[in-house]
Design a protein around this motif. Structure first.
Motif, PDB file in Angstrom:
ATOM      1  N   GLY A 259       0.798  -1.237   0.000  1.00  0.00           N
ATOM      2  CA  GLY A 259       0.000   0.000   0.000  1.00  0.00           C
ATOM      3  C   GLY A 259       0.821   1.273   0.000  1.00  0.00           C
ATOM      4  N   THR A 260       2.140   1.135  -0.065  1.00  0.00           N
ATOM      5  CA  THR A 260       3.024   2.309  -0.077  1.00  0.00           C
ATOM      6  C   THR A 260       3.237   2.855  -1.484  1.00  0.00           C
ATOM      7  N   GLY A 261       2.661   2.185  -2.499  1.00  0.00           N
ATOM      8  CA  GLY A 261       2.870   2.615  -3.881  1.00  0.00           C
ATOM      9  C   GLY A 261       1.745   3.503  -4.379  1.00  0.00           C
ATOM     10  N   ASP A 262       1.714   3.688  -5.702  1.00  0.00           N
ATOM     11  CA  ASP A 262       0.784   4.653  -6.305  1.00  0.00           C
ATOM     12  C   ASP A 262      -0.686   4.250  -6.146  1.00  0.00           C
ATOM     13  N   LEU A 263      -1.013   3.027  -6.560  1.00  0.00           N
ATOM     14  CA  LEU A 263      -2.425   2.628  -6.486  1.00  0.00           C
ATOM     15  C   LEU A 263      -2.850   2.466  -5.023  1.00  0.00           C
TER      16      LEU A 263
ATOM     17  N   ALA B  11       9.136   0.298   8.590  1.00  0.00           N
ATOM     18  CA  ALA B  11       9.479   1.727   8.609  1.00  0.00           C
ATOM     19  C   ALA B  11       8.874   2.446   7.401  1.00  0.00           C
ATOM     20  N   LYS B  12       8.846   1.765   6.241  1.00  0.00           N
ATOM     21  CA  LYS B  12       8.283   2.389   5.034  1.00  0.00           C
ATOM     22  C   LYS B  12       6.768   2.542   5.188  1.00  0.00           C
ATOM     23  N   ALA B  13       6.125   1.496   5.736  1.00  0.00           N
ATOM     24  CA  ALA B  13       4.665   1.576   5.954  1.00  0.00           C
ATOM     25  C   ALA B  13       4.352   2.718   6.920  1.00  0.00           C
TER      26      ALA B  13
ATOM     27  N   LEU C 115      -4.570  -6.170  -2.780  1.00  0.00           N
ATOM     28  CA  LEU C 115      -3.186  -6.351  -3.213  1.00  0.00           C
ATOM     29  C   LEU C 115      -2.844  -5.307  -4.274  1.00  0.00           C
ATOM     30  N   THR C 116      -1.802  -4.505  -4.003  1.00  0.00           N
ATOM     31  CA  THR C 116      -1.402  -3.464  -4.968  1.00  0.00           C
ATOM     32  C   THR C 116       0.116  -3.502  -5.165  1.00  0.00           C
ATOM     33  N   VAL C 117       0.593  -4.572  -5.762  1.00  0.00           N
ATOM     34  CA  VAL C 117       2.024  -4.651  -6.102  1.00  0.00           C
ATOM     35  C   VAL C 117       2.156  -4.976  -7.589  1.00  0.00           C
ATOM     36  N   PRO C 118       3.309  -4.662  -8.192  1.00  0.00           N
ATOM     37  CA  PRO C 118       3.493  -4.998  -9.611  1.00  0.00           C
ATOM     38  C   PRO C 118       3.392  -6.507  -9.852  1.00  0.00           C
ATOM     39  N   PHE C 119       2.971  -6.866 -11.074  1.00  0.00           N
ATOM     40  CA  PHE C 119       2.783  -8.278 -11.466  1.00  0.00           C
ATOM     41  C   PHE C 119       4.012  -9.126 -11.114  1.00  0.00           C
ATOM     42  N   ALA C 120       5.193  -8.582 -11.338  1.00  0.00           N
ATOM     43  CA  ALA C 120       6.415  -9.362 -11.104  1.00  0.00           C
ATOM     44  C   ALA C 120       6.546  -9.796  -9.645  1.00  0.00           C
ATOM     45  N   HIS C 121       5.864  -9.094  -8.736  1.00  0.00           N
ATOM     46  CA  HIS C 121       5.998  -9.397  -7.305  1.00  0.00           C
ATOM     47  C   HIS C 121       4.692  -9.907  -6.690  1.00  0.00           C
ATOM     48  N   GLN C 122       3.714 -10.200  -7.548  1.00  0.00           N
ATOM     49  CA  GLN C 122       2.402 -10.655  -7.055  1.00  0.00           C
ATOM     50  C   GLN C 122       2.542 -11.935  -6.230  1.00  0.00           C
TER      51      GLN C 122
ATOM     52  N   ASP D 206      -7.674  -8.312  -5.787  1.00  0.00           N
ATOM     53  CA  ASP D 206      -6.424  -8.259  -6.554  1.00  0.00           C
ATOM     54  C   ASP D 206      -6.568  -7.226  -7.668  1.00  0.00           C
ATOM     55  N   THR D 207      -5.659  -6.268  -7.686  1.00  0.00           N
ATOM     56  CA  THR D 207      -5.700  -5.188  -8.687  1.00  0.00           C
ATOM     57  C   THR D 207      -4.660  -5.416  -9.789  1.00  0.00           C
ATOM     58  N   THR D 208      -3.952  -6.533  -9.722  1.00  0.00           N
ATOM     59  CA  THR D 208      -2.766  -6.727 -10.565  1.00  0.00           C
ATOM     60  C   THR D 208      -3.083  -6.752 -12.057  1.00  0.00           C
ATOM     61  N   VAL D 209      -2.319  -5.983 -12.799  1.00  0.00           N
ATOM     62  CA  VAL D 209      -2.365  -6.051 -14.265  1.00  0.00           C
ATOM     63  C   VAL D 209      -1.048  -6.704 -14.710  1.00  0.00           C
ATOM     64  N   PRO D 210      -1.128  -7.764 -15.510  1.00  0.00           N
ATOM     65  CA  PRO D 210       0.106  -8.452 -15.904  1.00  0.00           C
ATOM     66  C   PRO D 210       0.856  -7.706 -17.013  1.00  0.00           C
TER      67      PRO D 210
ATOM     68  N   ALA E 239     -10.425  -6.394  -9.276  1.00  0.00           N
ATOM     69  CA  ALA E 239     -11.042  -5.071  -9.521  1.00  0.00           C
ATOM     70  C   ALA E 239      -9.960  -4.000  -9.702  1.00  0.00           C
ATOM     71  N   PHE E 240     -10.376  -2.852 -10.213  1.00  0.00           N
ATOM     72  CA  PHE E 240      -9.582  -1.614 -10.284  1.00  0.00           C
ATOM     73  C   PHE E 240      -8.479  -1.600 -11.348  1.00  0.00           C
ATOM     74  N   GLN E 241      -8.451  -2.596 -12.260  1.00  0.00           N
ATOM     75  CA  GLN E 241      -7.359  -2.623 -13.248  1.00  0.00           C
ATOM     76  C   GLN E 241      -7.416  -1.446 -14.217  1.00  0.00           C
ATOM     77  N   ASN E 242      -8.586  -0.821 -14.362  1.00  0.00           N
ATOM     78  CA  ASN E 242      -8.757   0.183 -15.417  1.00  0.00           C
ATOM     79  C   ASN E 242      -8.902   1.611 -14.889  1.00  0.00           C
ATOM     80  N   ILE E 243      -8.495   1.822 -13.632  1.00  0.00           N
ATOM     81  CA  ILE E 243      -8.571   3.165 -13.036  1.00  0.00           C
ATOM     82  C   ILE E 243      -7.148   3.616 -12.700  1.00  0.00           C
ATOM     83  N   ALA E 244      -6.751   4.778 -13.222  1.00  0.00           N
ATOM     84  CA  ALA E 244      -5.378   5.249 -12.984  1.00  0.00           C
ATOM     85  C   ALA E 244      -5.208   5.708 -11.535  1.00  0.00           C
ATOM     86  N   ALA E 245      -4.061   5.350 -10.977  1.00  0.00           N
ATOM     87  CA  ALA E 245      -3.788   5.673  -9.569  1.00  0.00           C
ATOM     88  C   ALA E 245      -3.860   7.172  -9.305  1.00  0.00           C
TER      89      ALA E 245
HETATM   90  N1  LIG Z   1      -0.616   2.639 -10.988  1.00  0.00           N
HETATM   91  C1  LIG Z   1      -1.791   2.547 -11.604  1.00  0.00           C
HETATM   92  O1  LIG Z   1      -2.298   3.521 -12.173  1.00  0.00           O
HETATM   93  C2  LIG Z   1      -2.547   1.238 -11.591  1.00  0.00           C
HETATM   94  C3  LIG Z   1      -3.869   1.197 -12.040  1.00  0.00           C
HETATM   95  C4  LIG Z   1      -4.571  -0.003 -12.019  1.00  0.00           C
HETATM   96  C5  LIG Z   1      -3.922  -1.170 -11.573  1.00  0.00           C
HETATM   97  N2  LIG Z   1      -2.625  -1.102 -11.160  1.00  0.00           N
HETATM   98  C6  LIG Z   1      -1.980  -2.318 -10.678  1.00  0.00           C
HETATM   99  O2  LIG Z   1      -1.764  -2.145  -9.292  1.00  0.00           O
HETATM  100  C7  LIG Z   1      -0.544  -2.768  -8.903  1.00  0.00           C
HETATM  101  C8  LIG Z   1       0.312  -1.729  -8.174  1.00  0.00           C
HETATM  102  O3  LIG Z   1       0.655  -0.699  -9.072  1.00  0.00           O
HETATM  103  P1  LIG Z   1       1.468   0.577  -8.538  1.00  0.00           P
HETATM  104  O4  LIG Z   1       1.623   1.479  -9.685  1.00  0.00           O
HETATM  105  O5  LIG Z   1       0.846   1.075  -7.287  1.00  0.00           O
HETATM  106  O6  LIG Z   1       2.885  -0.111  -8.193  1.00  0.00           O
HETATM  107  P2  LIG Z   1       4.166   0.533  -7.526  1.00  0.00           P
HETATM  108  O7  LIG Z   1       3.854   1.875  -6.968  1.00  0.00           O
HETATM  109  O8  LIG Z   1       5.303   0.423  -8.498  1.00  0.00           O
HETATM  110  O9  LIG Z   1       4.498  -0.517  -6.361  1.00  0.00           O
HETATM  111  C9  LIG Z   1       3.572  -0.783  -5.328  1.00  0.00           C
HETATM  112  C10 LIG Z   1       4.295  -1.432  -4.173  1.00  0.00           C
HETATM  113  O10 LIG Z   1       4.790  -2.720  -4.536  1.00  0.00           O
HETATM  114  C11 LIG Z   1       5.804  -3.068  -3.603  1.00  0.00           C
HETATM  115  N3  LIG Z   1       6.949  -3.657  -4.275  1.00  0.00           N
HETATM  116  C12 LIG Z   1       7.801  -3.059  -5.116  1.00  0.00           C
HETATM  117  N4  LIG Z   1       8.801  -3.904  -5.466  1.00  0.00           N
HETATM  118  C13 LIG Z   1       8.546  -5.060  -4.819  1.00  0.00           C
HETATM  119  C14 LIG Z   1       9.233  -6.307  -4.737  1.00  0.00           C
HETATM  120  N5  LIG Z   1      10.399  -6.516  -5.365  1.00  0.00           N
HETATM  121  N6  LIG Z   1       8.678  -7.278  -3.988  1.00  0.00           N
HETATM  122  C15 LIG Z   1       7.525  -7.050  -3.294  1.00  0.00           C
HETATM  123  N7  LIG Z   1       6.868  -5.867  -3.303  1.00  0.00           N
HETATM  124  C16 LIG Z   1       7.368  -4.893  -4.065  1.00  0.00           C
HETATM  125  C17 LIG Z   1       6.285  -1.797  -2.930  1.00  0.00           C
HETATM  126  O11 LIG Z   1       5.857  -1.851  -1.569  1.00  0.00           O
HETATM  127  P3  LIG Z   1       6.919  -1.983  -0.345  1.00  0.00           P
HETATM  128  O12 LIG Z   1       8.252  -1.545  -0.846  1.00  0.00           O
HETATM  129  O13 LIG Z   1       6.363  -1.040   0.651  1.00  0.00           O
HETATM  130  O14 LIG Z   1       6.865  -3.397   0.067  1.00  0.00           O
HETATM  131  C18 LIG Z   1       5.562  -0.725  -3.711  1.00  0.00           C
HETATM  132  O15 LIG Z   1       5.263   0.434  -2.951  1.00  0.00           O
HETATM  133  C19 LIG Z   1       0.094  -3.308 -10.177  1.00  0.00           C
HETATM  134  O16 LIG Z   1      -0.143  -4.682 -10.300  1.00  0.00           O
HETATM  135  C20 LIG Z   1      -0.595  -2.537 -11.284  1.00  0.00           C
HETATM  136  O17 LIG Z   1      -0.686  -3.269 -12.482  1.00  0.00           O
HETATM  137  C21 LIG Z   1      -1.933   0.065 -11.145  1.00  0.00           C
END
Ligand SMILES: NC(=O)c1ccc[n+]([C@@H]2O[C@H](COP(=O)([O-])OP(=O)(O)OC[C@H]3O[C@@H](n4cnc5c(N)ncnc54)[C@H](OP(=O)(O)O)[C@@H]3O)[C@@H](O)[C@H]2O)c1
Length: 218
Positions: free
Chosen positions: A12-16, A39-41, A73-80, A98-102, A136-142
């Motif tokens: 939850g520390t990322g964009d979405l 600490a990051k959280a 869940l809001t992490v990149p696909f590579a780390h899902q 799960d919001t993950t987009v591959p 859910a939420f795959q089509n809404i920009a963060a």
């Molecule tokens: N951004 C968008 O507009 C958007 C829209 C719709 C769907 N999505 C989907 O939502 C998900 C999150 O997108 P995002 O843009 O928010 O991603 P992001 O900001 O790049 O990353 C989100 C969080 O993932 C964690 N992370 C990064 N590297 C990691 C690793 N190696 N192992 C485990 N966790 C790691 C980090 O949390 P910590 O470092 O705190 O652990 C990071 O803050 C994606 O699957 C994306 O496809 C994004």
């Protein structure tokens, strides 16, 4: 005390994560921000509290999943999968959205679904059938979620557990969007694939391309 589900946002520390946390806090959901690092959280939770005036808890992902009623869940696909591994007991009986987009950077404008069919099915296979997986939420920009502006795009919601899907549609509506339950988790492939289509439209001059469901009488 809120009667809405305490929700853990994993990664939850990322964009979405930030965007969803902001909207859900304003809608009255108690939020726990999860991260790999406490600490990051804590740092991101403090920023959110300052911005919204609302209390945000901070925990490592596993503790957040265990403490919450529901998780997102809001992490990149590579780390899902690495983020979900080991969380099945903490999430048993709970909804995980799960919001993950591959997406496979740098070719994010090209649909690249995984061999399981889609990211959401991959998550369900990783966690097992006791976790109520909803996509859910795959089509809404963060950045739209992070703003205070109204958002026009709709949210497609898929789950093999229809009641869980409908519950997430309720969440979507409480944060100011329209959620459509559109069938089983396998249908998440369509929502996940649409993201690359929206990216293509944005490259051609659309401003924050999104989707809108229509119903037309003839
Ligand atoms: N951004 C968008 O507009 C958007 C829209 C719709 C769907 N999505 C989907 O939502 C998900 C999150 O997108 P995002 O843009 O928010 O991603 P992001 O900001 O790049 O990353 C989100 C969080 O993932 C964690 N992370 C990064 N590297 C990691 C690793 N190696 N192992 C485990 N966790 C790691 C980090 O949390 P910590 O470092 O705190 O652990 C990071 O803050 C994606 O699957 C994306 O496809 C994004």
């Amino acid at each position: 005390m809120s009667n809405l589900e305490t929700t853990a946002i994993l990664g939850g520390t990322g964009d979405l994560g930030e965007g969803l946390a902001r909207r859900m806090l304003k809608a009255g959901y108690p939020i726990i921000l999860g991260s790999r690092k406490l600490a990051k959280a804590e740092k991101e939770a403090a920023k959110l509290t300052k911005a919204t005036g609302l209390k945000v808890e901070a925990m490592v992902n596993a503790d957040a999943a265990a403490a919450a009623d529901m998780a997102i869940l809001t992490v990149p696909f590579a780390h899902q999968l690495s983020t979900l591994e080991g969380l099945e007991d903490c999430l048993k009986g709970k909804i995980l959205v799960d919001t993950t987009v591959p997406l496979r950077p740098p070719r994010v404008g090209r649909v690249a679904l995984p061999s399981e069919g889609c990211a959401a099915v991959r998550a369900q296979q990783c966690l097992g059938s006791k976790v109520r997986l909803v996509s859910a939420f795959q089509n809404i920009a963060a950045h739209l979620l992070r703003s205070d502006d109204p958002i026009q795009g709709d949210v497609l919601v898929c789950s093999d557990d229809k009641a869980a899907g409908k519950q997430v549609c309720g969440l979507v509506e409480r944060i100011g969007l329209i959620g459509w339950y559109v069938g089983p988790l396998a249908n998440s492939a369509a929502a996940e694939a649409l993201t690359s289509i929206l990216i293509q439209l944005n490259r051609q001059g659309f401003s924050n391309a999104g989707i809108k469901m229509i119903s037309q009488q003839v």
